[in-house]
Design a protein around this motif. Structure first.
Motif: not given
Length: 395
Positions: A66, A54, A56-57, A28, A62-63, A114, A118, A59-60
């Protein structure tokens, strides 16, 4: 700013974005790498990016959220919004079992959950949720679902808005091929699609004359009457026909929606052009693939959509080599406006000249032009589309 304010606003240019550098998504991109990319996109005028899943494995997405949050804290002038994708599959998709297109994957519920989480965590950034990507088009044989599945989840999200469990201004759509939205074969004209069109806040349609240069090349052929024209003129006129091809697909969706008595905004969720191909679109195929054509298509599409008040999530920002990891010259790896190492391709050479990327880097590389900015060298790789009789002879 809400989706209603952003979509159709030429001051808020949009693009599809994946920050993957490696040949596998298991590696990632880091948040600092994502921030680096986002600064580049912001500098070139992008204000809305599109993500795809989105899971779970992975996290692109969500990152990315962030990273945007951190950039906004660091610079009050930084502005970026997200069309958040939730991936939708049928039962047995991407397995060694036969896909069951009549039943949805049990993973879909978690994907939607998910996405909701988000959207609620980042309401100032996430302005759109897209339920599925090309999830209803029948050529997506590995995973497509019937419209009733997309309708189910769109209605679920719309109900969450009514229950104040999602922001009321969040727009819900599905991003799919123009045919899936009724603009093509009548086999797609089913009751559940009609209900879906009524349920979404807007329609996100895809248009790819690039792919159709192989599958439906009638618009692509150089008319015999043009055979003595300069090669650059042949290419330029072909690219103008390519944009008209996209316009006709847009109009086909518009007319179908209008025939239902529905008035919904229609925007373009994907439209792009690859720059390398050793397959259907390269020198031994339709000869569609090079940076000169990408530059023409990009400029012409932006000009049309900006003037028409249509948002176009151009596909895509950066090359991603995981998409066809076993074939480095596969076209899917080369749709980016930037190479993986941060070189700006021909469509955005003018932005390099304007100095908009000054001081910005990708993985330590300054943003420089491909071909060292030498247009004569670039044109040496520009492929002339086939003449009409060549296409007829190949059929």
């Amino acid at each position: 700013m809400t989706a209603k304010d952003i979509l159709g606003n030429p001051d808020y240019q949009a693009i599809s974005y994946g920050g993957y550098r490696e040949k596998t998504r298991e590696i990632q991109p880091t948040v600092p790498q994502l921030k680096e990319d986002l600064k580049i996109l912001f500098a070139m005028g992008i204000r809305v990016i599109r993500t795809y899943n989105v899971q779970p494995k992975l996290p692109h997405a969500s990152n990315i959220l962030k990273a945007i949050k951190e950039l906004k804290k660091e610079d009050s002038n930084f502005e970026m919004y997200v069309m958040l994708g939730a991936w939708i599959d049928c039962l047995n998709a991407w397995t060694d079992k036969e896909p069951n297109h009549d039943v949805e994957s049990p993973n879909n519920a978690g994907e939607i959950k998910r996405a909701v989480a988000l959207a609620n965590e980042y309401p100032d950034i996430v302005k759109i949720i897209a339920v599925g990507n090309e999830a209803m088009v029948k050529w997506a044989t590995s995973y497509y679902v019937k419209p009733q599945v997309i309708l189910k989840w769109v209605n679920h999200l719309q109900n969450l808005k009514k229950e104040n469990k999602l922001c009321k201004d969040l727009w819900i759509t599905s991003s799919d091929d123009f045919s899936s939205w009724g603009g093509g074969d009548s086999q797609y004209h089913v009751e559940d699609l009609e209900k879906l069109i009524e349920s979404v806040d807007y329609i996100s349609m895809h248009t790819y004359p690039y792919h159709n240069s192989h599958y439906h090349p009638e618009f692509w052929a150089v008319p015999d009457a043009h055979k003595h024209m300069p090669n650059t003129t042949k290419i330029e006129m072909t690219m103008e026909r390519s944009v008209r091809f996209s316009q006709r697909q847009y109009e086909a969706v518009f007319n179908y929606v209008k025939s239902l008595g529905v008035d919904k905004p229609i925007h373009i969720g994907e439209a792009g052009w690859a720059t390398i191909s050793n397959g259907h679109y390269g020198p031994n195929g339709s000869r569609a693939t090079d940076e000169y054509k990408q530059g023409l298509y990009y400029k012409l599409m932006r000009r049309w959509t900006n003037r028409a008040g249509i948002t176009c999530f151009y596909f895509e920002a950066f090359n991603e080599q995981w998409k066809d990891a076993q074939n480095a010259s596969g076209s899917e790896n080369h749709f980016g406006l930037f190479t993986i190492d941060g070189k700006a391709k021909y469509p955005i050479w003018d932005l390099v000249d304007q100095g908009v990327f000054e001081g910005l880097t990708r993985d330590g590389n300054l943003i420089k032009k491909t071909y060292n900015g030498d247009k004569k060298e670039l044109l040496k790789d520009a492929l002339v589309p086939p003449l009409e009789y060549e296409i007829l002879a190949s059929r």
